[in-house]
Enzyme design. Structure first.
Site, PDB file in Angstrom:
ATOM      1  N   GLY A  30      21.002 -59.657 -27.769  1.00  0.00           N
ATOM      2  CA  GLY A  30      19.880 -60.591 -27.707  1.00  0.00           C
ATOM      3  C   GLY A  30      20.181 -61.932 -28.334  1.00  0.00           C
ATOM      4  O   GLY A  30      19.308 -62.528 -28.965  1.00  0.00           O
ATOM      5  N   SER A  32      20.881 -64.994 -27.080  1.00  0.00           N
ATOM      6  CA  SER A  32      20.830 -66.218 -26.281  1.00  0.00           C
ATOM      7  C   SER A  32      19.961 -67.306 -26.900  1.00  0.00           C
ATOM      8  O   SER A  32      19.976 -68.455 -26.453  1.00  0.00           O
ATOM      9  CB  SER A  32      20.330 -65.911 -24.864  1.00  0.00           C
ATOM     10  OG  SER A  32      19.049 -65.311 -24.898  1.00  0.00           O
ATOM     11  N   GLY A  34      17.214 -68.233 -30.737  1.00  0.00           N
ATOM     12  CA  GLY A  34      16.602 -67.784 -31.986  1.00  0.00           C
ATOM     13  C   GLY A  34      17.589 -67.357 -33.049  1.00  0.00           C
ATOM     14  O   GLY A  34      18.666 -67.936 -33.216  1.00  0.00           O
ATOM     15  N   ILE A  35      17.222 -66.317 -33.794  1.00  0.00           N
ATOM     16  CA  ILE A  35      18.020 -65.878 -34.928  1.00  0.00           C
ATOM     17  C   ILE A  35      19.383 -65.368 -34.483  1.00  0.00           C
ATOM     18  O   ILE A  35      20.403 -65.649 -35.118  1.00  0.00           O
ATOM     19  CB  ILE A  35      17.260 -64.794 -35.718  1.00  0.00           C
ATOM     20  CG1 ILE A  35      15.999 -65.384 -36.362  1.00  0.00           C
ATOM     21  CG2 ILE A  35      18.154 -64.179 -36.793  1.00  0.00           C
ATOM     22  CD1 ILE A  35      15.091 -64.346 -36.992  1.00  0.00           C
ATOM     23  N   GLY A  36      19.425 -64.627 -33.379  1.00  0.00           N
ATOM     24  CA  GLY A  36      20.700 -64.113 -32.904  1.00  0.00           C
ATOM     25  C   GLY A  36      21.682 -65.219 -32.597  1.00  0.00           C
ATOM     26  O   GLY A  36      22.865 -65.149 -32.969  1.00  0.00           O
ATOM     27  N   LYS A  55      19.641 -60.499 -21.934  1.00  0.00           N
ATOM     28  CA  LYS A  55      19.071 -60.320 -20.598  1.00  0.00           C
ATOM     29  C   LYS A  55      18.951 -61.624 -19.824  1.00  0.00           C
ATOM     30  O   LYS A  55      18.924 -61.618 -18.596  1.00  0.00           O
ATOM     31  CB  LYS A  55      17.685 -59.681 -20.712  1.00  0.00           C
ATOM     32  CG  LYS A  55      17.694 -58.220 -21.109  1.00  0.00           C
ATOM     33  CD  LYS A  55      16.274 -57.700 -21.278  1.00  0.00           C
ATOM     34  CE  LYS A  55      15.475 -57.848 -19.988  1.00  0.00           C
ATOM     35  NZ  LYS A  55      14.085 -57.372 -20.156  1.00  0.00           N
ATOM     36  N   ASP A  87      21.315 -55.368 -20.778  1.00  0.00           N
ATOM     37  CA  ASP A  87      20.079 -54.875 -21.378  1.00  0.00           C
ATOM     38  C   ASP A  87      20.436 -53.727 -22.316  1.00  0.00           C
ATOM     39  O   ASP A  87      21.067 -52.745 -21.881  1.00  0.00           O
ATOM     40  CB  ASP A  87      19.143 -54.400 -20.267  1.00  0.00           C
ATOM     41  CG  ASP A  87      17.737 -54.077 -20.743  1.00  0.00           C
ATOM     42  OD1 ASP A  87      17.573 -53.762 -21.938  1.00  0.00           O
ATOM     43  OD2 ASP A  87      16.813 -54.119 -19.915  1.00  0.00           O
ATOM     44  N   TYR A 185       4.325 -51.301 -33.503  1.00  0.00           N
ATOM     45  CA  TYR A 185       5.435 -52.177 -33.889  1.00  0.00           C
ATOM     46  C   TYR A 185       6.093 -51.694 -35.175  1.00  0.00           C
ATOM     47  O   TYR A 185       7.321 -51.709 -35.300  1.00  0.00           O
ATOM     48  CB  TYR A 185       4.927 -53.612 -34.060  1.00  0.00           C
ATOM     49  CG  TYR A 185       6.016 -54.594 -34.425  1.00  0.00           C
ATOM     50  CD1 TYR A 185       7.081 -54.828 -33.573  1.00  0.00           C
ATOM     51  CD2 TYR A 185       5.959 -55.307 -35.629  1.00  0.00           C
ATOM     52  CE1 TYR A 185       8.078 -55.746 -33.899  1.00  0.00           C
ATOM     53  CE2 TYR A 185       6.949 -56.218 -35.961  1.00  0.00           C
ATOM     54  CZ  TYR A 185       8.008 -56.433 -35.092  1.00  0.00           C
ATOM     55  OH  TYR A 185       8.994 -57.327 -35.425  1.00  0.00           O
ATOM     56  N   LYS A 189      10.103 -50.970 -35.612  1.00  0.00           N
ATOM     57  CA  LYS A 189      10.984 -51.664 -36.560  1.00  0.00           C
ATOM     58  C   LYS A 189      11.524 -50.708 -37.619  1.00  0.00           C
ATOM     59  O   LYS A 189      12.687 -50.812 -38.028  1.00  0.00           O
ATOM     60  CB  LYS A 189      10.248 -52.831 -37.213  1.00  0.00           C
ATOM     61  CG  LYS A 189       9.908 -53.975 -36.288  1.00  0.00           C
ATOM     62  CD  LYS A 189      11.101 -54.517 -35.511  1.00  0.00           C
ATOM     63  CE  LYS A 189      12.101 -55.269 -36.361  1.00  0.00           C
ATOM     64  NZ  LYS A 189      13.133 -55.956 -35.533  1.00  0.00           N
TER      65      LYS A 189
END
Length: 299
Positions: A30, A32, A34-36, A55, A87, A185, A189
């Protein structure tokens, strides 16, 4: 305001690295935006090899960037990137990503379990498709990617490298408050965090470190901005670079406190960076004073 997917580690951030990820290979799920992407960009500055599995292969109407534009950014920043559309819910995609990383870069030194889905609806309102999505991406995806990367990580240790699984998940806080707020959620997590807890114990004799990292405050990401009231929430958030710098400190083996083991920890970004010598966190803010920043959940 800086866009949430702008992961360039601009001058002015206070973290001073004491180690390097040069020539190390990271497999990031993941990644692509933000944080990643921020974690990947920080590693790229060292000259790391980054395998991005995400994805988003085609432009999305509501999300900025694709896995291919992210890879271009990493290479422009000094790293070597392999973008893969995949994915984490798909066994074949994950196995192919692991195999591609080994074939292209000769192995895997670090797995970053960043892919995650969020829905804060209470039990009456949560759609079961969203429930399944969170379980499949957050829990199963983290378990699957970690599992399939284990042979490569053990080989990294045999080569004398520092092998690591880093998962973006919270401390296991059993205060009923968090389950009561958004049970679906929280379960998803905490499933990621249980994977950290269990793998750290399972792999302690293999030399593969397994840890989790979580932000002390909200982080400005597309996931936050796309939530109801997200633009206002983002104003009280920090930039993704604080998580990137904290991840870098963990992955390079920074001294994170006397007596602490290098595995089985549930770190917060502030805790890590304070141990690395950071005292002023204002540069990571989008402009809100420190006392006005919104705390993240689970803490």
């Amino acid at each position: 305001m800086t866009p949430s997917n702008d992961a360039s580690n601009a001058p002015g951030f206070p973290y001073q690295a004491r180690g390097s990820l040069r020539d190390r290979t990271l497999l990031v799920s993941g990644g692509s935006r933000g944080i990643g992407l921020a974690i990947a960009a920080r590693a790229a500055r060292d000259g790391a090899n980054i395998v991005l599995m995400a994805k988003t292969g085609e432009p999305h109407p509501r999300l900025q960037g694709t896995v291919f534009t992210a890879a271009e950014q990493l290479e422009a920043g000094g790293g070597r990137a392999l973008p893969l559309v995949g994915d984490v819910r798909n066994d074949g995609d994950v196995a192919a990503a692991v195999a591609a990383a080994v074939e292209r870069f000769g192995g895997i030194d670090v797995v970053v379990n960043n892919a995650s889905a969020i829905d804060l609806a209470r039990t009456d309102e949560v759609d079961m498709k969203r429930y399944d999505l969170m379980q499949d991406i957050n829990v199963r995806g983290t378990f699957l990617l970690s599992k399939l990367a284990l042979p490569a990580l053990r080989e990294s240790v045999r080569k004398g490298h520092r092998a690591h699984i880093l998962t973006l998940s919270p401390p296991l806080n059993l205060d009923p408050k968090w389950a009561g707020k958004h049970l679906a959620y929280t379960m998803a997590k905490y499933g990621m965090s249980l994977t950290t807890l269990g793998l750290a114990e399972e792999l302690k004799d293999d030399g593969v470190a397994v840890n989790s990292l979580w932000p002390r405050t909200l982080i400005d990401t597309a996931a936050i901005r796309n939530m109801p009231g997200g633009e206002q929430m983002a104003c009280a958030a920090r930039r993704p670079e604080i998580m990137a710098d904290a991840a870098h400190a963990i992955l390079t083996g920074a001294n994170l406190g006397s007596g602490s083991s290098n595995t089985g920890n549930f770190y917060t970004d502030e805790e890590v960076l304070r141990s690395a010598g950071v005292t002023d966190f204002a540069p990571y803010s989008l402009g809100a004073p420190e006392e006005k920043l919104a705390a993240d959940i689970f803490l």
